[in-house]
Design a protein around this motif. Structure first.
Motif, PDB file in Angstrom:
ATOM      1  N   VAL A  83       5.920  10.628   9.774  1.00  0.00           N
ATOM      2  CA  VAL A  83       5.997  11.665   8.749  1.00  0.00           C
ATOM      3  C   VAL A  83       5.056  12.799   9.133  1.00  0.00           C
ATOM      4  CG1 VAL A  83       5.719  12.182   6.295  1.00  0.00           C
ATOM      5  CG2 VAL A  83       6.498   9.904   7.008  1.00  0.00           C
ATOM      6  N   HIS A  84       5.609  13.970   9.337  1.00  0.00           N
ATOM      7  CA  HIS A  84       4.807  15.135   9.696  1.00  0.00           C
ATOM      8  C   HIS A  84       4.448  15.913   8.432  1.00  0.00           C
ATOM      9  CE1 HIS A  84       5.916  15.404  14.219  1.00  0.00           C
ATOM     10  NE2 HIS A  84       6.074  14.163  13.783  1.00  0.00           N
ATOM     11  N   ILE A  85       3.170  16.263   8.318  1.00  0.00           N
ATOM     12  CA  ILE A  85       2.730  17.020   7.150  1.00  0.00           C
ATOM     13  C   ILE A  85       1.929  18.241   7.579  1.00  0.00           C
ATOM     14  CG2 ILE A  85       2.679  14.957   5.700  1.00  0.00           C
ATOM     15  CD1 ILE A  85      -0.386  15.031   5.887  1.00  0.00           C
ATOM     16  N   GLU A  86       1.966  19.240   6.701  1.00  0.00           N
ATOM     17  CA  GLU A  86       1.127  20.421   6.873  1.00  0.00           C
ATOM     18  C   GLU A  86       0.187  20.508   5.696  1.00  0.00           C
ATOM     19  OE1 GLU A  86       1.624  25.252   6.843  1.00  0.00           O
ATOM     20  OE2 GLU A  86       3.077  24.080   8.019  1.00  0.00           O
ATOM     21  N   LEU A  87      -1.098  20.645   5.966  1.00  0.00           N
ATOM     22  CA  LEU A  87      -2.102  20.675   4.919  1.00  0.00           C
ATOM     23  C   LEU A  87      -2.315  22.098   4.421  1.00  0.00           C
ATOM     24  CD1 LEU A  87      -4.659  18.161   6.476  1.00  0.00           C
ATOM     25  CD2 LEU A  87      -2.747  17.707   4.934  1.00  0.00           C
ATOM     26  N   ALA A  88      -3.022  22.214   3.327  1.00  0.00           N
ATOM     27  CA  ALA A  88      -3.207  23.515   2.696  1.00  0.00           C
ATOM     28  C   ALA A  88      -3.891  24.520   3.608  1.00  0.00           C
ATOM     29  CB  ALA A  88      -4.003  23.340   1.398  1.00  0.00           C
ATOM     30  N   ASP A  89      -4.719  24.042   4.544  1.00  0.00           N
ATOM     31  CA  ASP A  89      -5.419  24.953   5.457  1.00  0.00           C
ATOM     32  C   ASP A  89      -4.608  25.273   6.702  1.00  0.00           C
ATOM     33  OD1 ASP A  89      -5.526  22.598   6.878  1.00  0.00           O
ATOM     34  OD2 ASP A  89      -7.717  22.451   6.918  1.00  0.00           O
ATOM     35  N   GLY A  90      -3.363  24.778   6.757  1.00  0.00           N
ATOM     36  CA  GLY A  90      -2.488  25.082   7.877  1.00  0.00           C
ATOM     37  C   GLY A  90      -2.506  24.057   8.993  1.00  0.00           C
ATOM     38  N   THR A  91      -3.421  23.108   8.937  1.00  0.00           N
ATOM     39  CA  THR A  91      -3.455  22.075   9.975  1.00  0.00           C
ATOM     40  C   THR A  91      -2.321  21.078   9.773  1.00  0.00           C
ATOM     41  OG1 THR A  91      -4.983  20.720   8.665  1.00  0.00           O
ATOM     42  CG2 THR A  91      -5.949  22.269  10.246  1.00  0.00           C
ATOM     43  N   GLU A  92      -1.963  20.396  10.855  1.00  0.00           N
ATOM     44  CA  GLU A  92      -0.846  19.454  10.827  1.00  0.00           C
ATOM     45  C   GLU A  92      -1.326  18.044  11.119  1.00  0.00           C
ATOM     46  OE1 GLU A  92       3.008  21.880  12.324  1.00  0.00           O
ATOM     47  OE2 GLU A  92       1.437  21.619  13.846  1.00  0.00           O
ATOM     48  N   GLU A  93      -0.632  17.074  10.543  1.00  0.00           N
ATOM     49  CA  GLU A  93      -0.931  15.668  10.796  1.00  0.00           C
ATOM     50  C   GLU A  93       0.370  14.895  10.947  1.00  0.00           C
ATOM     51  OE1 GLU A  93      -3.441  13.615   8.076  1.00  0.00           O
ATOM     52  OE2 GLU A  93      -4.980  15.199   8.038  1.00  0.00           O
ATOM     53  N   ARG A  94       0.250  13.731  11.564  1.00  0.00           N
ATOM     54  CA  ARG A  94       1.388  12.826  11.682  1.00  0.00           C
ATOM     55  C   ARG A  94       0.967  11.478  11.099  1.00  0.00           C
ATOM     56  NH1 ARG A  94       2.827  12.387  17.524  1.00  0.00           N
ATOM     57  NH2 ARG A  94       3.869  14.380  17.156  1.00  0.00           N
ATOM     58  N   ILE A  95       1.753  10.956  10.159  1.00  0.00           N
ATOM     59  CA  ILE A  95       1.457   9.680   9.500  1.00  0.00           C
ATOM     60  C   ILE A  95       2.553   8.678   9.846  1.00  0.00           C
ATOM     61  CG2 ILE A  95       1.230   8.541   7.251  1.00  0.00           C
ATOM     62  CD1 ILE A  95       0.252  11.271   6.172  1.00  0.00           C
ATOM     63  N   THR A  96       2.164   7.462  10.131  1.00  0.00           N
ATOM     64  CA  THR A  96       3.129   6.404  10.423  1.00  0.00           C
ATOM     65  C   THR A  96       3.314   5.541   9.181  1.00  0.00           C
ATOM     66  OG1 THR A  96       2.304   6.381  12.694  1.00  0.00           O
ATOM     67  CG2 THR A  96       3.730   4.574  12.050  1.00  0.00           C
ATOM     68  N   ALA A  97       4.564   5.186   8.893  1.00  0.00           N
ATOM     69  CA  ALA A  97       4.872   4.471   7.652  1.00  0.00           C
ATOM     70  C   ALA A  97       5.899   3.369   7.894  1.00  0.00           C
ATOM     71  CB  ALA A  97       5.410   5.451   6.607  1.00  0.00           C
ATOM     72  N   ARG A  98       5.862   2.343   7.050  1.00  0.00           N
ATOM     73  CA  ARG A  98       6.844   1.260   7.142  1.00  0.00           C
ATOM     74  C   ARG A  98       8.128   1.611   6.409  1.00  0.00           C
ATOM     75  NH1 ARG A  98       5.443  -3.715   3.069  1.00  0.00           N
ATOM     76  NH2 ARG A  98       7.664  -4.066   3.464  1.00  0.00           N
ATOM     77  N   GLU A 131       0.824  -1.204   0.000  1.00  0.00           N
ATOM     78  CA  GLU A 131       0.000   0.000   0.000  1.00  0.00           C
ATOM     79  C   GLU A 131       0.863   1.261   0.000  1.00  0.00           C
ATOM     80  OE1 GLU A 131      -3.657   2.155   0.120  1.00  0.00           O
ATOM     81  OE2 GLU A 131      -3.187   0.052  -0.318  1.00  0.00           O
ATOM     82  N   PRO A 132       0.755   2.096  -1.045  1.00  0.00           N
ATOM     83  CA  PRO A 132       1.475   3.373  -1.043  1.00  0.00           C
ATOM     84  C   PRO A 132       0.573   4.509  -0.564  1.00  0.00           C
ATOM     85  CG  PRO A 132       0.648   2.964  -3.240  1.00  0.00           C
ATOM     86  CD  PRO A 132       0.126   1.835  -2.365  1.00  0.00           C
ATOM     87  N   LEU A 133       1.172   5.547  -0.055  1.00  0.00           N
ATOM     88  CA  LEU A 133       0.477   6.792   0.213  1.00  0.00           C
ATOM     89  C   LEU A 133       1.362   7.905  -0.331  1.00  0.00           C
ATOM     90  CD1 LEU A 133      -1.784   8.483   1.387  1.00  0.00           C
ATOM     91  CD2 LEU A 133      -0.574   8.484   3.584  1.00  0.00           C
ATOM     92  N   VAL A 134       0.901   8.523  -1.411  1.00  0.00           N
ATOM     93  CA  VAL A 134       1.673   9.574  -2.070  1.00  0.00           C
ATOM     94  C   VAL A 134       1.244  10.926  -1.511  1.00  0.00           C
ATOM     95  CG1 VAL A 134       2.309  10.620  -4.273  1.00  0.00           C
ATOM     96  CG2 VAL A 134       1.785   8.167  -4.157  1.00  0.00           C
ATOM     97  N   LEU A 135       2.201  11.689  -1.018  1.00  0.00           N
ATOM     98  CA  LEU A 135       1.938  13.014  -0.454  1.00  0.00           C
ATOM     99  C   LEU A 135       2.467  14.071  -1.413  1.00  0.00           C
ATOM    100  CD1 LEU A 135       3.005  12.279   3.225  1.00  0.00           C
ATOM    101  CD2 LEU A 135       0.685  12.226   2.265  1.00  0.00           C
ATOM    102  N   GLU A 136       1.578  14.874  -1.940  1.00  0.00           N
ATOM    103  CA  GLU A 136       1.932  15.891  -2.922  1.00  0.00           C
ATOM    104  C   GLU A 136       1.602  17.278  -2.368  1.00  0.00           C
ATOM    105  OE1 GLU A 136       2.884  18.397  -5.671  1.00  0.00           O
ATOM    106  OE2 GLU A 136       3.432  16.287  -5.937  1.00  0.00           O
TER     107      GLU A 136
END
Length: 450
Positions: free
Chosen positions: A132-147, A30-35
């Motif tokens: 993996v820490h990401i910032e979304l277009a609206d300024g909110t932040e998320e944390r994603i766990t990956a293998r 399973e991939p998750l592509v972050l653009e």
């Protein structure tokens, strides 16, 4: 959730990133592509007016084509040369659409680490998943766990500066509104107005600089007063304008000949051995100052095409093994050294050359090449095929080379977009310096000798 059930995070929905996702899907991973952008190939779209050096047959990944086939997608004519816009609209976006919710837009990666472990901590490090820490277009932040993490974010966002020492020239930031780091799209009326009837310095010695010079020369033929000053850091050699019709890379040869014609025809002056140290304002114009004290005549605009470099800031908590010169993986750097190689002479490579001290993190595509300009899409596709095989536990396939590059023509192209083929000059051959090249400050373009 076990580590095997976690996704492989792919950073960037460009050619290499989407190909990586296709190969992972083929391997039932399973991939998750972050653009970061709003569409697939966001960086490619920014140079959409430029034609690729490679044909369609060389820029479509085999696994991606298999994924697209059931949708009714038909591959473009493999012998033709797409523009960046063609590549994005006719291939990258359809591929991203097939991947569906495996691609997230407006997601900027701001940091990658091991869960609960900074780069100093050894204890159970490889047993921890990535965070993996990401910032979304609206300024909110998320944390994603990956293998695993595959960074295919490219180098487009970090162009090299004017300074001959690799640092911004003094005054470069202050003059930012008059400086561009991209090949201008002169079909855009606003861009055209910026350069028409004006004097522009073009700094750089590669294909992008050739393209900019040829484009400005074309504008000069239609708009009086348009002129370019070509600023080269090195002196004139037999390869200054590429190899012309004998160049191993036909597109590069055609661009070099077009740049040579810009000088020969009086639409550009060339200044060599000029390493910029400062940019000064002179009224409404700008003046370039060299490290040795030389000054160029004032210009209205500056186009900087001195290469690209990787943004490694968000990977600072990972243990990367990078070459001290190129900022490429240490196993890959000798294969891509631009002092020795062009894109047509880089041997296909995979997981072994791309591995780092940090297990299961990979830089791929243009980013894997660091500051080397020798990247070829086909080798990027081979990279991600090998990595997907390794992540699936198929080490034999990971180490097998499945890409065969033609000896010549693999980086070939039709030269400038929609321009007729350029013939070599009568007197100089394909690799000779132009007879009208002037070295110095404010030299007239039509004077003789070099």
């Amino acid at each position: 959730m076990s580590e095997k059930q976690l996704p492989v995070v792919v950073i960037g929905a460009g050619p290499a990133g989407l190909a990586a996702a296709a190969h992972l899907v083929e391997r039932a991973i399973e991939p998750l592509v972050l653009e970061a952008g709003a569409a697939a190939g966001s960086a490619v779209r920014e140079w959409g007016h430029v034609r690729l050096f490679s044909t369609w047959s060389e820029v479509v990944d085999p696994a991606a084509e298999k994924l697209l086939a059931p949708t009714g997608w038909s591959a473009p004519d493999g012998a033709t040369y797409p523009s960046g816009a063609d590549w994005a609209e006719r291939y990258l976006q359809p591929l991203a659409d097939v991947l569906g919710d495996k691609v997230r837009y407006g997601a900027t990666v701001t940091g990658v680490s091991r869960l609960g472990r900074d780069r100093v901590v050894d204890a159970d490090r490889e047993q921890q998943p990535f965070t993996v820490h990401i910032e979304l277009a609206d300024g909110t932040e998320e944390r994603i766990t990956a293998r695993a993490v595959i960074d295919a974010s490219g180098t487009w966002s970090t162009p090299s500066p004017i300074g001959g020492d690799g640092l911004p020239a003094l005054g470069e930031k202050a003059a930012a509104d008059r400086i561009s780091y991209r090949v201008p799209d002169l079909e855009d009326p606003a861009v055209r107005a910026r350069y028409a009837g004006r004097r522009t310095a073009v700094i750089g010695s590669g294909a992008s600089a050739f393209t900019a010079l040829a484009s400005l020369a074309g504008l000069a033929r239609k708009e009086g007063g348009t002129h370019a000053v070509w600023v080269l850091r090195r002196g004139v050699t037999g390869s200054t304008f590429g190899g012309g019709t004998a160049d191993q890379l036909p597109a590069r040869g055609a661009l070099g000949l077009a740049a040579k014609a810009a000088v020969d025809d009086g639409h550009a002056d060339a200044v060599t051995g000029f390493r910029t140290g400062a940019v000064e304002k002179a009224g409404e114009q700008l003046v370039l100052l060299a490290e040795d004290g030389r000054r160029l005549d004032p210009v209205d605009e500056i186009i900087v095409l001195t290469g690209l470099r990787p943004d490694l800031s968000f990977l600072s908590e990972l243990r990367l093994g990078l070459d001290e010169r190129l900022q490429a993986p240490t196993g890959l750097a000798p294969l891509i050294d631009p002092n020795q190689h062009s894109c047509g002479t880089v041997y296909p490579h995979g997981v072994n050359e791309l591995s780092h001290p940090e297990k299961d993190v990979y830089l791929v595509g243009m980013k894997s090449y660091g500051r080397a300009p020798t990247f070829l899409a086909m080798t990027g596709y081979e990279q991600v095929r090998s990595i997907a095989a390794a992540l699936a536990g198929d080490q034999e396939a990971a180490e097998r080379v499945e890409l065969v590059l033609p000896e010549t023509g693999v980086c070939g192209g039709a030269g400038l977009f929609d321009e007729p083929e350029t013939a070599p000059s009568d007197g100089g051959g394909c690799c000779a310096a132009p007879a009208t090249l002037q070295v110095g400050i404010g030299a007239p373009a039509a004077s003789g000798g070099c």
